[in-house]
Write a protein that holds these residues in place. Structure first.
Motif, PDB file in Angstrom:
ATOM      1  N   ILE A  45       6.721  20.416   3.776  1.00  0.00           N
ATOM      2  CA  ILE A  45       5.286  20.480   3.804  1.00  0.00           C
ATOM      3  C   ILE A  45       4.510  19.464   4.871  1.00  0.00           C
ATOM      4  N   THR A  46       3.869  20.124   5.420  1.00  0.00           N
ATOM      5  CA  THR A  46       3.362  18.992   6.923  1.00  0.00           C
ATOM      6  C   THR A  46       1.980  18.773   6.497  1.00  0.00           C
ATOM      7  N   MET A  47       1.683  17.213   6.348  1.00  0.00           N
ATOM      8  CA  MET A  47       0.664  16.464   5.850  1.00  0.00           C
ATOM      9  C   MET A  47       0.108  15.564   7.068  1.00  0.00           C
ATOM     10  N   HIS A  48      -1.343  15.172   6.769  1.00  0.00           N
ATOM     11  CA  HIS A  48      -1.914  14.454   8.024  1.00  0.00           C
ATOM     12  C   HIS A  48      -2.294  13.027   7.324  1.00  0.00           C
ATOM     13  N   LYS A  49      -2.065  11.921   8.037  1.00  0.00           N
ATOM     14  CA  LYS A  49      -2.624  10.962   7.360  1.00  0.00           C
ATOM     15  C   LYS A  49      -4.233  10.707   7.541  1.00  0.00           C
ATOM     16  N   ASP A  50      -4.695  10.224   6.407  1.00  0.00           N
ATOM     17  CA  ASP A  50      -6.114   9.655   6.530  1.00  0.00           C
ATOM     18  C   ASP A  50      -6.197   8.419   7.323  1.00  0.00           C
ATOM     19  N   SER A  51      -7.551   7.759   7.355  1.00  0.00           N
ATOM     20  CA  SER A  51      -7.704   6.627   7.968  1.00  0.00           C
ATOM     21  C   SER A  51      -7.244   5.581   7.597  1.00  0.00           C
ATOM     22  N   ALA A  52      -6.765   5.512   6.520  1.00  0.00           N
ATOM     23  CA  ALA A  52      -5.994   4.215   6.008  1.00  0.00           C
ATOM     24  C   ALA A  52      -4.620   4.389   6.230  1.00  0.00           C
ATOM     25  N   GLY A  53      -4.172   5.425   6.851  1.00  0.00           N
ATOM     26  CA  GLY A  53      -2.596   5.648   7.048  1.00  0.00           C
ATOM     27  C   GLY A  53      -1.821   6.451   6.117  1.00  0.00           C
ATOM     28  N   HIS A  54      -2.508   6.831   5.348  1.00  0.00           N
ATOM     29  CA  HIS A  54      -1.629   7.429   3.985  1.00  0.00           C
ATOM     30  C   HIS A  54      -1.814   9.112   4.008  1.00  0.00           C
ATOM     31  N   VAL A  55      -0.930   9.502   3.296  1.00  0.00           N
ATOM     32  CA  VAL A  55      -0.867  11.125   3.340  1.00  0.00           C
ATOM     33  C   VAL A  55      -1.091  11.494   1.794  1.00  0.00           C
ATOM     34  N   GLY A  56      -0.813  10.462   0.880  1.00  0.00           N
ATOM     35  CA  GLY A  56      -1.451  10.773  -0.538  1.00  0.00           C
ATOM     36  C   GLY A  56      -0.142  11.109  -1.522  1.00  0.00           C
ATOM     37  N   PHE A  57       0.874  10.743  -1.676  1.00  0.00           N
ATOM     38  CA  PHE A  57       1.928  10.616  -2.784  1.00  0.00           C
ATOM     39  C   PHE A  57       2.550   9.330  -3.022  1.00  0.00           C
TER      40      PHE A  57
END
Length: 364
Positions: free
Chosen positions: A265-277
């Motif tokens: 699974i390829t994910m992108h970090k948000d502005s806070a540097g998190h991918v969300g899990f």
């Protein structure tokens, strides 16, 4: 009267006399000497359109139908870019030669006002994007067609305007098909490889660091199909280890399939540097709503096997957190269902996973 009724009931019949003679057949009515002609309607032409030849599907839609993307964010950005390019082409005043592709400058996109620019898309998806990064990926735009930042993969060419040629995605790729691996034993007669039997198949349970098995690229979860020309189907774990023990010291040939129980699974970090899990002891326990992990289909009740191609099995959560933090803006996670993972590592101590498992960064 018969001819008139037939021509009205069969619109496909041509009504001029010469056509009637060509498209009729002669028959003799019972009790009569005069031949009567009956028009024969030609079979209707059946019009079939494939997906790519339908009149309402222009060339500009071909990328949306056929392209593959490493992440949902790549798909969304590519659609926005393609829409902007299409709008800029429609608004271009001068005539152009046929077959010449138009790639307008970035300022032309904002001038149309019809589609969101990349900054608006960044705000919408919560991504941490920079115009320099997008322009770098746009530089990979081929002149022949409007695909953006394409990269080769085992499934063909993927369009990746955000991911680009990300090294972590390349390291984590699970290739389709089979490969031949040749390795030898070390001075102690070992290969640094431990196998396990699952569902009548033989799988890699452990690859030790700096061992012959790690040097040839074997990974946790790979399926071994043959050992020196002998099929492994139906072998027990003991039979597999005996076959390795009896194998030659200098050359052992394995036929391997890449990690059939795992997916990436390829994910992108948000502005806070998190991918969300959120994970605990390597197990994914929850997914953050509206995060990149949620958008791209990451699931709970799965174990993390790799982060950007680096094995993280047996590592502490803090060590995994460091790898995620330093892994760049694009994170490719390799995961495996809990039930399969627990079956693969059963009867193997956690200390062995921590101390012996190969956690090195693989070469591409």
């Amino acid at each position: 009267t018969l001819f008139r009724s037939l021509t009205h009931s069969h619109p496909g019949v041509i009504r001029d006399n010469t056509s009637v003679k060509r498209d009729t057949e002669t028959c003799d009515p019972p009790g009569g000497d005069t031949a009567r002609t009956h028009p024969v309607s030609p079979p209707p032409t059946e019009k079939r359109h494939s997906v790519n030849t339908r009149p309402d599907f222009g060339k500009e839609h071909s990328n949306f139908i056929m392209s593959m993307y490493p992440s949902l964010e790549d798909l969304k950005v590519d659609k926005a870019i393609q829409a902007q390019i299409s709008a800029a082409q429609q608004n271009a005043a001068p005539a152009i030669m046929a077959g010449t592709a138009i790639v307008p400058p970035p300022e032309a996109y904002a001038a149309t006002g019809l589609y969101p620019n990349l900054a608006e898309l960044s705000n919408y998806m919560g991504l941490s994007l920079s115009s320099e990064e997008i322009q770098m990926n746009l530089a990979l735009l081929p002149a022949a067609d409007n695909t953006v930042a394409t990269r080769p993969s085992a499934h063909g060419t993927m369009v990746a305007p955000l991911t680009g040629n990300n090294i972590g995605l390349c390291r984590a790729e699970i290739k389709q098909g089979l490969r031949e691996v040749m390795l030898c034993k070390d001075e102690q007669g070992k290969m640094g490889l431990r196998l396990i039997s699952i569902d009548k198949g033989i799988f890699v349970q452990l690859v030790q660091a700096n061992s012959p098995a790690s040097l040839v690229g074997l990974r946790f979860g790979d399926q071994v199909l043959q050992v020196d020309g002998r099929d492994c189907a139906g072998w027990s774990t003991d039979q597999a280890h005996k076959a390795l023990k009896k194998a030659s010291q200098d050359k052992i040939v394995l036929i391997v399939r890449d990690r059939p129980f795992q997916r990436t699974i390829t994910m992108h970090k948000d502005s806070a540097g998190h991918v969300g899990f959120i994970y605990k002891k390597g197990k994914i326990t929850s997914i953050v709503k509206d995060s990149s992990a949620a958008r791209n289909g990451l699931l709970t009740n799965h174990y993390l096997c790799e982060v950007n191609g680096q094995n993280v099995i047996g590592l502490k959560d803090s060590q995994v957190a460091d790898i995620l933090a330093t892994g760049g803006d694009v994170i490719t996670a390799t995961i495996i269902p809990v039930v399969i993972y627990e079956h693969m590592v059963k009867r193997m101590s956690s200390s062995l996973l921590k101390s012996s498992m190969d956690h090195s960064v693989p070469e591409v």
